[in-house]
Write a protein that holds these residues in place. Structure first.
Motif, PDB file in Angstrom:
ATOM      1  N   UNK A   1       0.897  -3.403  -3.754  1.00 32.80           N
ATOM      2  CA  UNK A   1       0.466  -3.897  -2.446  1.00 32.80           C
ATOM      3  C   UNK A   1      -0.026  -5.345  -2.477  1.00 32.80           C
ATOM      4  N   UNK A   2      -0.190  -5.926  -3.661  1.00 32.29           N
ATOM      5  CA  UNK A   2      -0.688  -7.300  -3.725  1.00 32.29           C
ATOM      6  C   UNK A   2       0.267  -8.290  -3.045  1.00 32.29           C
TER       7      UNK A   2
ATOM      8  N   UNK B   1       7.034   5.755   3.402  1.00 34.32           N
ATOM      9  CA  UNK B   1       7.581   4.437   3.734  1.00 34.32           C
ATOM     10  C   UNK B   1       6.981   3.383   2.803  1.00 34.32           C
ATOM     11  N   UNK B   2       7.346   3.414   1.520  1.00 36.66           N
ATOM     12  CA  UNK B   2       6.769   2.442   0.590  1.00 36.66           C
ATOM     13  C   UNK B   2       7.239   1.023   0.926  1.00 36.66           C
TER      14      UNK B   2
ATOM     15  N   UNK C   1       2.590  12.839  -3.022  1.00 37.77           N
ATOM     16  CA  UNK C   1       3.597  13.662  -3.689  1.00 37.77           C
ATOM     17  C   UNK C   1       4.621  12.819  -4.446  1.00 37.77           C
ATOM     18  N   UNK C   2       4.736  11.522  -4.107  1.00 42.94           N
ATOM     19  CA  UNK C   2       5.711  10.643  -4.759  1.00 42.94           C
ATOM     20  C   UNK C   2       5.056   9.658  -5.720  1.00 42.94           C
TER      21      UNK C   2
ATOM     22  N   UNK D   1       8.474  -9.261   1.806  1.00 40.21           N
ATOM     23  CA  UNK D   1       9.101  -9.398   3.112  1.00 40.21           C
ATOM     24  C   UNK D   1       8.616  -8.307   4.061  1.00 40.21           C
ATOM     25  N   UNK D   2       7.995  -7.270   3.491  1.00 38.07           N
ATOM     26  CA  UNK D   2       7.457  -6.169   4.308  1.00 38.07           C
ATOM     27  C   UNK D   2       5.940  -6.312   4.324  1.00 38.07           C
ATOM     28  N   UNK D   3       5.390  -6.686   5.468  1.00 36.17           N
ATOM     29  CA  UNK D   3       3.937  -6.823   5.545  1.00 36.17           C
ATOM     30  C   UNK D   3       3.416  -6.589   6.941  1.00 36.17           C
TER      31      UNK D   3
END
Length: 445
Positions: free
Chosen positions: A39-40, A219-220, A227-228, A443-445
């Protein structure tokens, strides 16, 4: 005024303070050492958006800067991160919509002006983000600080019990004397907040588990179901065993009535979820509970609680359990608090605290405000901050120290601008680190 955050001016200011300023990027790096690595990049991307976003995530840096300035010695329970966007709406246990401080991760005893200066600097940065002139920035900042001083003087003259229960009713929040811009925006925020509850969270975040039940949507990296998770993240336990241990620890901190209430619900799923800016990368989980009735759905949030960024700079006692510190600080500062506030420890020894996830929560979008709207919103936040400090500190001594409210507003403008300039300067350092590849982004934030 220096809206551009001129680096030469910043260096001169720090030299005038007679100190060598620590490298802000190293402070952030040290803070991130214990955070979830995936997440950094998300955190960096959110902080890179603009100087105000960087400021929201840089409480650790500003704490270091504040510690190098003289202060009054008048101690209160600080919010610790009192910028504009850490105020907002939530539902009281009596199902009233309240406006108050709503983030307490950094709460800690300390000198009252540290919160006031962080709020003042956030007003300057918010005004800059709207493209307002130096004159408008100064007016907005001075008026917010003046409101804090005027409110503290009012509370100093009140008996303890009426002051203790003071709150801003909705009719005052949408006061006809406030700007039309703020009134219109608040009406929309309130309407939206009243729809934000556990059922709304389930509609947005959950899916069928294939057997007629619900589970969080994986949705990582932003939402990561337990569980993942890799096995080494669970200390050799199954995720259900891990969550059961956290749940038992959390429930033990609640009042008996809340323990009974939660016993009527079954925990069915858990996930990490990235939240906010400064909190991104901490172990922040959401838990899905269901009861026997189809409408018995409850989503709680459990957040990691690290030591406050203020702790190294003040010699004031606080609970050793960091989740307990957050919960007790919140209860002291808010007029009414979430019934589900509690603290716990996970099997790895991390300190956490629990609360409702979405319970009529709503916040103002500064980008939707004009100059008058921002000025009036700053006054609401300043009133709220003064109320929190009056509950936890010596309100009469603070009011006497402040003196004339107008003069106090003028006095705090210069340090507010300096802190805003430092945020601009440090944001530029972050962008250079990203450009060089030394600091990761997503790119996902």
């Amino acid at each position: 005024m220096h809206p551009g955050g001129d680096g030469q001016r910043i260096c001169m200011t720090m030299l005038e303070l007679g100190v060598e300023r620590p490298d802000p990027m190293k402070l952030l790096e040290q803070q991130e050492a214990q955070r979830l690595p995936w997440l950094l990049p998300v955190r960096h991307s959110r902080m890179a958006e603009n100087p105000f976003a960087f400021f929201r995530g840089n409480a650790v840096v500003m704490a270091s800067d504040l510690a190098r300035r003289p202060h009054s010695g008048l101690m209160v329970q600080l919010c610790g991160d009192a910028h504009l966007l850490n105020f907002g709406f939530y539902g009281s246990p009596e199902r009233q919509l309240l406006f108050d401080i709503n983030d307490f991760d950094e709460t800690h005893p300390g000198p009252f002006e540290w919160d006031v200066q962080r709020l003042a600097a956030s007003l300057v940065l918010a005004a800059r983000s709207l493209g307002l002139s130096d004159k408008q920035q100064g007016k907005i900042c001075r008026r917010g600080v003046r409101t804090y001083a005027e409110t503290m003087a009012q509370f100093a003259a009140m008996p303890m019990l009426p002051m203790w229960v003071a709150r801003l009713p909705l009719e005052r929040l949408i006061d006809q004397r406030a700007s039309a811009n703020l009134r219109c925006h608040l009406e929309g925020v309130i309407t939206s907040a009243l729809r934000r509850d556990s059922r709304q969270a389930v509609r947005k975040l959950c899916e069928s588990d294939g057997s007629g039940g619900l589970r969080f949507r994986h949705q990582p990296p932003l939402i990561w179901r337990f569980a993942h998770l890799p096995e080494h993240w669970m200390e050799g336990l199954q995720w259900q065993e891990w969550v059961a241990a956290v749940k038992a620890s959390y429930i033990s901190s609640l009042a008996p009535a809340l323990q009974h209430l939660l016993s009527q619900f079954r925990l069915v799923d858990n996930a990490f979820k990235a939240v906010g800016v400064g909190s991104v990368g901490t172990r922040c989980g959401i838990s899905l509970f269901v009861g026997e009735h189809p409408n018995d759905i409850l989503v709680l949030q459990v957040k990691q609680a690290n030591a406050s960024v203020l702790a190294p700079y003040v010699d004031q006692p606080a609970p050793e359990h960091q989740g307990q510190r957050v919960v007790q600080g919140q209860r002291l500062l808010q007029t009414a608090s979430d019934s589900f506030l509690g603290w716990c420890t996970n099997p790895a020894g991390d300190h956490l605290y629990g609360r409702s996830f979405r319970d009529w929560k709503g916040s103002v979008d500064v980008a939707q405000l004009d100059a008058d709207g921002l000025k009036d919103y700053g006054k609401l936040c300043a009133w709220t901050l003064a109320k929190a400090h009056a509950r936890s500190g010596d309100r009469r001594a603070i009011a006497a120290h402040i003196g004339d409210p107008k003069a106090y507003g003028r006095r705090l403008l210069e340090p507010a601008v300096e802190h805003a300039d430092l945020a601009v300067h440090d944001h530029a350092l972050l962008l250079r680190g990203i450009a060089s590849g030394r600091i990761s982004t997503s790119e996902i934030f």
